[in-house]
Scaffold this motif. Structure first.
Motif, PDB file in Angstrom:
ATOM      1  N   LYS A 326      19.796  82.373  -1.815  1.00 51.21           N
ATOM      2  CA  LYS A 326      20.961  81.925  -0.769  1.00 51.21           C
ATOM      3  C   LYS A 326      20.521  80.626   0.020  1.00 51.21           C
ATOM      4  CE  LYS A 326      23.984  85.884  -1.278  1.00 51.21           C
ATOM      5  NZ  LYS A 326      23.142  86.487  -2.088  1.00 51.21           N
ATOM      6  N   ASP A 341      25.323  80.609  -2.502  1.00 51.66           N
ATOM      7  CA  ASP A 341      24.710  80.790  -3.632  1.00 51.66           C
ATOM      8  C   ASP A 341      24.604  79.616  -4.447  1.00 51.66           C
ATOM      9  OD1 ASP A 341      23.021  81.346  -5.929  1.00 51.66           O
ATOM     10  OD2 ASP A 341      23.852  83.527  -5.692  1.00 51.66           O
ATOM     11  N   ASN A 355      32.127  82.176  -2.034  1.00 49.94           N
ATOM     12  CA  ASN A 355      30.722  81.430  -1.829  1.00 49.94           C
ATOM     13  C   ASN A 355      30.951  79.944  -1.546  1.00 49.94           C
ATOM     14  OD1 ASN A 355      28.146  81.321  -2.682  1.00 49.94           O
ATOM     15  ND2 ASN A 355      28.720  80.068  -4.496  1.00 49.94           N
TER      16      ASN A 355
END
Length: 416
Positions: A326, A341, A355
């Motif tokens: 990450k 990510d 995300n």
């Protein structure tokens, strides 16, 4: 920026070009405006503008906290008030109200709402002493003789709605908004609706109309997929709400519903690069000034991709740090931490599957991650922050990436 009665848009610029700008949307052209007079003193920015009932343009500057008037007839600038407030640098928001009076929201060391009367030149601070606390950036909204203003008690972390009388130029009363969590400020909490109505944000995506002068909250509208911090304005047709923050804008029905977010389909305008990070996947990640978006660049192919907002706040990403699979980011405003990510699809939010995923705010009055975010001992991440406007006491924070646990160490530098 403000629309005025003739259909043009007036804006104030800053950071190197503190000038008034006038734009005609029908012609898609900028119209000439006389430059500000020489010898007016150094000006960092024009904070806000408003149209007076006389058709003239009133504007305020920082850091001198001056109030000016620009005549649309003789094209001249006139200094009205040399210093609005001795305790504040930023006359952040202006609005025109009862009898053509100009209401000025001052920040950042003490929150104060001032009233300037163009007829007699008087200037009055209307804010009771108990509400003159640091760190607010709000836009007053007028309805008849009334002025509404949202206010944040940082000690209690409580948002209140305040009512002022623009005719008497005094504070009337306040009510709490107990469901409002994670105060955002930045003039995003009050919405002017057709017919002189006003709505206030009571929680994320939830707005309630305000009955005046009783200050009673009545049914309003809800917006799905709303950002925590975003501007909401009613379109002139009375049927549509227009929302925006950063580089995104959205539209929703006036009665509420799902916000349809999109990025502008024009060629992107150039922005200064704010922070950069070279990643092990071969890409270069970076942020730009304002918008809280990021981009990535592939040096091999020359391809560049620009994203939507990383978090729900204004400002920009101040720093990046890679850990495991990450990229962790620290953002201004409100010192927000996020985890991204690059191998997964872009779907920002606060859920476990988001995300980038918003970890949360550092809190403790921390606001601007000027020290960036770095890999520290034992795989922990270290973030350095400065506090909110008007506060003292920066901090360094340890983030455990395996648990999202934060440990905040404030006031570690004597006198800082």
């Amino acid at each position: 920026a403000k629309w005025v009665k003739d259909g043009t848009l007036w804006m104030g610029l800053g950071f190197g070009a503190a000038e008034l700008v006038r734009f005609d949307p029908s012609r898609r052209a900028y119209l000439p405006v006389t430059p500000r007079p020489q010898g007016a003193g150094p000006v960092q920015m024009i904070c806000d503008v408003t149209e007076g009932i006389d058709g003239q343009i009133y504007y305020a500057t920082a850091p001198q906290a001056q109030l000016w008037r620009y005549s649309t007839k003789n094209k001249q600038h006139q200094l009205l008030v040399n210093r609005i407030d001795n305790g504040n640098k930023y006359p952040y928001c202006l609005t025109t109200g009862f009898g053509g009076r100009i209401f000025i929201a001052m920040a950042s060391d003490q929150d104060r709402l001032w009233c300037y009367d163009p007829d007699d030149g008087t200037l009055i601070n209307m804010t009771p002493q108990r509400f003159q606390v640091p760190g607010h950036w709000e836009r007053p909204v007028t309805a008849g003789k009334w002025i509404l203003y949202t206010w944040h008690d940082s000690g209690l972390d409580q948002v209140q709605l305040h009512l002022y009388d623009g005719e008497q130029r005094k504070f009337i009363k306040a009510i709490p908004l107990p469901e409002y969590a994670h105060y955002t400020g930045d003039n995003s909490n009050l919405v002017e609706l057709p017919g002189g109505r006003v709505a206030v944000k009571v929680a994320r995506g939830r707005f309630r109309e305000v009955r005046l002068p009783e200050l009673v909250l009545e049914p309003g509208f809800d917006l799905k997929d709303a950002h925590g911090q975003m501007l909401v304005r009613a379109a002139s047709d009375g049927k549509t709400l227009v929302t925006g923050w950063g580089q995104e804008y959205g539209m929703a029905p006036a009665h509420g519903g799902k916000v349809r977010w999109r990025l502008p389909d024009t060629e992107p305008t150039p922005h200064a690069i704010f922070a950069l990070h070279g990643h092990q996947n071969g890409r270069v990640y970076g942020s730009a000034e304002v918008g809280n978006t990021i981009f990535w660049f592939n040096p091999t192919t020359g391809e560049t991709t620009n994203t939507g907002q990383v978090t729900d706040t204004s400002g920009e990403v101040y720093g990046f740090c890679a850990h495991a699979d990450k990229i962790y980011m620290a953002s201004y405003t409100w010192a927000v931490l996020t985890a991204y990510d690059p191998a997964l699809p872009w779907r920002p939010g606060e859920a476990a599957t988001s995300n980038p995923r918003t970890i949360g705010r550092i809190g403790h009055d921390q606001y601007r991650p000027v020290g960036g975010i770095h890999l520290g001992p034992g795989g922990q991440l270290v973030i350095g922050t400065a506090p909110n406007y008007g506060f003292q006491g920066g901090a360094f924070t340890l983030l455990d990436p395996s648990t999202d646990r934060l440990r905040v160490y404030r006031n570690q530098v004597p006198g800082g």
